[in-house]
Design a protein around this motif. Structure first.
Motif, short mmCIF file in Angstrom:
data_model
loop_
_atom_site.label_atom_id
_atom_site.label_comp_id
_atom_site.label_asym_id
_atom_site.label_seq_id
_atom_site.Cartn_x
_atom_site.Cartn_y
_atom_site.Cartn_z
N LEU A 245 10.29 -7.14 -0.45
CA LEU A 245 10.32 -7.33 -1.89
C LEU A 245 10.00 -6.02 -2.61
N PHE A 246 8.97 -5.34 -2.13
CA PHE A 246 8.58 -4.11 -2.81
C PHE A 246 9.56 -2.97 -2.55
N ALA A 247 10.15 -2.96 -1.36
CA ALA A 247 11.17 -1.95 -1.09
C ALA A 247 12.33 -2.11 -2.07
N GLU A 248 12.69 -3.35 -2.25
CA GLU A 248 13.79 -3.67 -3.16
C GLU A 248 13.43 -3.27 -4.60
N ALA A 249 12.19 -3.58 -4.97
CA ALA A 249 11.75 -3.30 -6.34
C ALA A 249 11.75 -1.79 -6.60
N LYS A 250 11.32 -1.01 -5.60
CA LYS A 250 11.26 0.44 -5.78
C LYS A 250 12.64 1.00 -6.06
N LYS A 251 13.62 0.41 -5.39
CA LYS A 251 14.99 0.88 -5.60
C LYS A 251 15.44 0.62 -7.03
N ASN A 252 14.87 -0.42 -7.64
CA ASN A 252 15.36 -0.84 -8.95
C ASN A 252 14.43 -0.49 -10.11
N ALA A 253 13.43 0.35 -9.85
CA ALA A 253 12.46 0.66 -10.90
C ALA A 253 13.17 1.32 -12.08
N PRO A 254 12.71 1.14 -13.32
CA PRO A 254 11.59 0.27 -13.68
C PRO A 254 11.99 -1.20 -13.63
N CYS A 255 11.05 -2.00 -13.18
CA CYS A 255 11.34 -3.43 -13.08
C CYS A 255 10.04 -4.23 -13.05
N GLN A 286 -0.84 -7.59 3.17
CA GLN A 286 0.36 -6.79 2.96
C GLN A 286 0.58 -6.57 1.46
N LEU A 287 0.34 -7.60 0.68
CA LEU A 287 0.51 -7.52 -0.77
C LEU A 287 -0.43 -6.46 -1.34
N LEU A 288 -1.67 -6.49 -0.90
CA LEU A 288 -2.64 -5.51 -1.39
C LEU A 288 -2.24 -4.10 -0.98
N VAL A 289 -1.80 -3.97 0.27
CA VAL A 289 -1.36 -2.65 0.75
C VAL A 289 -0.21 -2.13 -0.10
N GLU A 290 0.76 -3.00 -0.38
CA GLU A 290 1.92 -2.57 -1.17
C GLU A 290 1.50 -2.16 -2.58
N MET A 291 0.56 -2.95 -3.15
CA MET A 291 0.16 -2.62 -4.51
C MET A 291 -0.60 -1.31 -4.57
N ASP A 292 -1.38 -1.03 -3.52
CA ASP A 292 -2.06 0.26 -3.48
C ASP A 292 -1.07 1.37 -3.21
N GLY A 293 0.01 1.01 -2.53
CA GLY A 293 0.94 2.01 -2.01
C GLY A 293 1.75 2.72 -3.06
N PHE A 294 2.17 2.03 -4.10
CA PHE A 294 3.01 2.77 -5.03
C PHE A 294 2.19 3.44 -6.12
N GLY A 295 2.68 4.55 -6.56
CA GLY A 295 1.95 5.34 -7.54
C GLY A 295 1.81 4.62 -8.86
N THR A 296 0.92 5.10 -9.70
CA THR A 296 0.63 4.38 -10.93
C THR A 296 1.84 4.28 -11.85
N ASN A 297 2.61 5.31 -11.92
CA ASN A 297 3.66 5.26 -12.93
C ASN A 297 5.05 5.23 -12.32
N GLU A 298 5.18 4.49 -11.24
CA GLU A 298 6.49 4.40 -10.61
C GLU A 298 7.42 3.47 -11.35
N GLY A 299 6.87 2.77 -12.32
CA GLY A 299 7.73 1.90 -13.11
C GLY A 299 7.81 0.48 -12.62
N ILE A 300 6.98 0.14 -11.65
CA ILE A 300 6.97 -1.26 -11.22
C ILE A 300 5.73 -1.93 -11.81
N ILE A 301 5.95 -3.02 -12.51
CA ILE A 301 4.82 -3.81 -13.01
C ILE A 301 4.82 -5.12 -12.23
N VAL A 302 3.72 -5.38 -11.58
CA VAL A 302 3.62 -6.62 -10.84
C VAL A 302 2.93 -7.63 -11.74
#
Ligand code: ADP
Ligand code: MG
Ligand code: ZN
Length: 603
Positions: A245-255, A286-302
């Motif tokens: 899910l997060f891999a997909e989201a990163k491809k589509n940022a901002p989202c 895994q969810l926590l890891v993913e949320m920590d994993g992307f930078g603050t301003n990558e454009g993904i809002i969970v």
């Protein structure tokens, strides 16, 4: 029976048939025949044999003889040594047997069949898993078993305009919308935008709607997935779905990534019994890891929604995760009116419909309830072939939504009706007389779909933030009113008041154990029902207070109820005339309105 179970039956059939074929093929070479060597020699001596064919087996020198007799009949004989037999025939009986080649090993049985079986088994498993997958909703194939299964929609259909009320909530989200529209504006000044927003609120208050509207407003892709989609039969699938899910989201940022009902995955860890919740914990990690994993301003809002913040794992609320918490409130009068307006847009209303007045009489309704109310009204209008909704439709729908549809067809004995009439009159008098409850909206002795013999519906006039002790006592008195009226009039009581009694007891117990409203017990919380979701914990749980305290609580609850009972009884006795006239009116009309009821007090 589901579609997939039918499919599985077919697989079993295919396997059964294949097994049968295997057995048949391997039996083919061993036809049983009681012909013996002695008989053969005897017939050779008699000269009855004209022709012999020798079929050696793969395991030389064994083999089978095919023997043809003078009368054209044929027989087979299994022999242990075909070479010896051939010699015997040629030398002693002058029969020159026809010898077949030694056959190759039966390649079908020894090579192909096992492979075939394994293949078939593989296909079978594959199909089973697919059926599983389809069952659990996604309709996905085995290949994307670990795929996220999120539904993507590019925002645009729903915008913040469609979300009525919720003014503060929308304000809170404004900067997020702005950030999604133009992230660079924020990154330039080094502002940190929250990664995660947790929407919290009762079911139907519009959390899902709000999340969608934000994506629509900012016009960014909206990945939505429900917490329960992560929880699967196979360990590890949930975690891999999160990753995907997060891999997909990163491809589509901002989202926006929206996790609905996050409590399904993000419950406090370590509360399961017998370690059965490994899967959920893995998914949460895994969810926590993913949320920590992307930078603050990558454009993904969970964004995530829940109606139970209290059971969420605290780790999820840490800064850098869901650090923005927005509680979505049930709407107040103004909010309700706005919501009604939004949903009345495509529903023609007659001029007698007053949305403001409906908003005033629907305290406690959520957005979903209001939407439902208008929808039910529209259905009622359509039933009567009317092209618009009248006030009467809404009144009927109000009762249907609040109490359950009336069942006029049920036949009730006169005695039962009379008891119900007095019972409801008892409730109604207390609603009317006591200052903090009521007034009465309708009283009815028409049975409802929910199994009640009648109902007395109050009209909540205020939106209340909290209850007072006085109001809670009055609530208890009102609940007891039905039973008291039965007792006064019939000198006997019925079982019809059981839910009233339950309600009264619940309120009284809450007063004692949760709200510290009893002097003898004090301002201490003895209520443990908060933990009831954690079955595992509960079993291991011992009561936090002693037997004595438990006894004292019970005594206190009893004394509250007894006191309320006595007070309520004296009030009803005081208005015994109204009790009789109200019951009579109810028996005559089955349902009376507020005006009709209040008029009874005047004479
Ligand atoms: P939740 O996710 O909080 O349980 P939903 O967002 O699914 O609630 O709301 C259910 C329905 O109720 C929505 O589809 C909408 O029709 C209606 N609704 C709820 N709140 C609002 C609101 N503030 N404005 C307009 N409609 C609302
Ligand atoms: Mg929802
Ligand atoms: Zn009752």
């Amino acid at each position: 029976m589901g579609k997939s179970s039918k499919g599985i039956n077919i697989y079993f059939l295919v396997i059964a048939i294949l097994l049968l074929i295997t057995v048949w093929v391997s039996n083919m070479s061993e036809q049983t025949d009681s012909y013996t060597r002695g008989e053969f020699i005897e017939q050779l001596e008699k000269g009855e044999v004209v022709y012999v064919e020798i079929h050696p087996n793969a395991e030389v020198p064994t083999g089978t003889l095919l023997i043809q007799f003078k009368d054209n009949s044929k027989k087979t004989l299994h022999v242990s040594d075909v070479v010896a037999m051939q010699e015997l025939l040629t030398t002693e009986y002058q029969i020159d047997p026809m010898v077949e080649d030694v056959p190759q090993e039966n390649w079908f049985l020894s090579d192909i069949l096992p492979i075939l079986l394994i293949l078939i088994f593989g296909v079978f498993m594959f199909a089973m898993m697919n059926a599983q997958n389809a069952n659990s909703g996604g309709g996905g194939k085995m290949m994307n078993f670990g795929k996220s299964r999120a539904r993507v929609s590019t925002g645009g259909e729903i915008t913040l305009k469609d979300v009525a009320g919720l003014r503060e909530e929308k304000e809170d989200m404004e900067e997020i919308v702005d950030f999604l529209k133009c992230p660079c504006k924020y990154t330039k000044v080094g502002a940190r935008i929250p990664k995660g927003v947790l929407l919290e609120g009762a079911p139907g208050t519009g959390k899902t709607l709000l999340a969608k509207a934000i994506a629509g407003e900012a016009n960014v892709p909206f990945f939505s997935i429900s917490g329960s989609d992560f929880v699967e039969m196979f360990v590890g699938v949930g975690a891999s779905r999160v990753r995907d899910l997060f891999a997909e989201a990163k491809k589509n940022a901002p989202c926006i990534v929206f996790i609905d009902e996050i409590d399904a995955v993000a419950r406090k860890r370590g509360t399961g019994m017998g370690g059965g919740h490994d899967e959920r914990e893995q998914t949460l990690n895994q969810l926590l890891v993913e949320m920590d994993g992307f930078g603050t301003n990558e454009g993904i809002i969970v964004m995530a929604a829940t109606n139970r913040v209290d059971i969420l794992d605290p780790a999820i609320l840490r800064p850098g995760r869901f650090d923005r918490k927005i509680s979505v409130q049930t709407p107040d009068v103004g909010g309700r009116e706005e919501i009604l307006q939004v949903h009345a847009k495509d529903k023609p209303l007659a001029e007698d419909v007053d949305l403001k007045q409906i908003a005033q009489t629907t305290a406690g309704f959520t957005g979903a309830d209001l939407e439902n109310l208008l929808n039910e009204s529209a259905i009622l209008a359509a039933k009567e072939d009317r092209a618009f909704i009248v006030q009467e439709d809404i009144k009927k729908a109000f009762i249907k939504v609040g109490i359950g549809a009336e069942k006029k067809s049920r036949i009730i004995s006169d005695k039962e009706k009379k008891i119900t009439a007095y019972h409801e009159a008892g409730h109604a008098i207390l609603f009317h007389v006591l200052p903090d409850v009521g007034p009465v909206y309708t009283v009815s002795i028409i049975p409802t779909g929910l199994g009640a013999a009648g109902y007395t519906m109050p009209l909540p006039e205020r939106d209340e933030m909290f209850n007072t002790k006085g109001k809670m006592l009055q609530d208890i008195m009102v609940s007891l009113g039905g039973r008291i009226a039965e007792e006064i009039i019939f000198d006997d009581i019925t079982t019809g008041a059981s839910s009233d009694i339950k309600k009264a007891t619940k309120v009284a117990r809450a007063m004692v154990t949760r709200f510290g409203m009893s002097e003898n017990i004090g301002v201490i919380n003895y209520d443990e029902s908060d933990n009831e979701v954690f079955i595992g914990r509960d079993l291991a749980h011992t009561r936090s207070h002693s037997e004595e305290v438990a006894g004292a609580i019970d005594k206190e609850v009893k004394s509250i109820i007894d006191e309320c009972y006595a007070k309520a009884k004296s009030i009803i006795m005081e208005h015994e005339k109204v009790l009789h006239s109200c019951a009579e009116l109810l028996l005559a009309k089955e349902k009376i309105t507020r005006q009709e009821f209040e008029a009874l007090f005047e004479c």
